[in-house]
Enzyme design. Structure first.
Site, PDB file in Angstrom:
ATOM      1  N   CYS A 128      38.026 -56.070  28.251  1.00 13.47           N
ATOM      2  CA  CYS A 128      38.241 -57.366  28.905  1.00 13.47           C
ATOM      3  C   CYS A 128      39.442 -58.096  28.305  1.00 13.47           C
ATOM      4  O   CYS A 128      39.399 -58.505  27.144  1.00 13.47           O
ATOM      5  CB  CYS A 128      36.953 -58.185  28.753  1.00 13.47           C
TER       6      CYS A 128
ATOM      7  N   CYS B   7      38.809 -61.649  27.108  1.00 15.11           N
ATOM      8  CA  CYS B   7      37.964 -61.590  25.895  1.00 15.11           C
ATOM      9  C   CYS B   7      38.839 -61.364  24.666  1.00 15.11           C
ATOM     10  O   CYS B   7      38.652 -62.014  23.637  1.00 15.11           O
ATOM     11  CB  CYS B   7      36.944 -60.455  25.998  1.00 15.11           C
TER      12      CYS B   7
END
Length: 104
Positions: A31, A34
């Site tokens: 991600c 993230c």
């Protein structure tokens, strides 16, 4: 204090039974947002040590927790107090906003 790695196995002791509020960052290796939030989360963990505990939970490795808390989008930040969810937010955030969220 650095972030704590939260797993299915240690969730009870690190989050549910914590005597201070716990901010858990639900994330995954693949991600992009993230990864972008990683250093921000680490800074908050250092700066707010003693006031809150900061944990990171990899949703790919801990699907049980991700499912239990209905994680559909990441990064997802959940604030726990006394083992209960008190607030939740999704997506990348400025450090100030995430710090405010964590200290509410």
């Amino acid at each position: 204090m650095a972030e704590i790695v939260i797993t299915n196995e240690n969730f009870e002791s690190e989050v549910a039974k914590s005597d201070v509020p716990v901010l858990v960052d639900f994330w995954a290796e693949w991600c992009g947002p993230c990864k972008m939030m990683g250093p921000v989360v680490a800074e908050i963990a250092e700066e707010q040590a003693g006031k809150i505990k900061v944990g990171k939970c990899n949703v790919d490795d801990n699907g049980e927790l991700a499912q239990k808390y209905g994680i559909m989008s990441i990064p997802c930040f959940i604030l726990f107090k006394n083992g209960e969810v008190v607030a939740q937010t999704v997506g990348g955030q400025p450090k100030d906003a995430l710090t405010q969220f964590a200290l509410q």
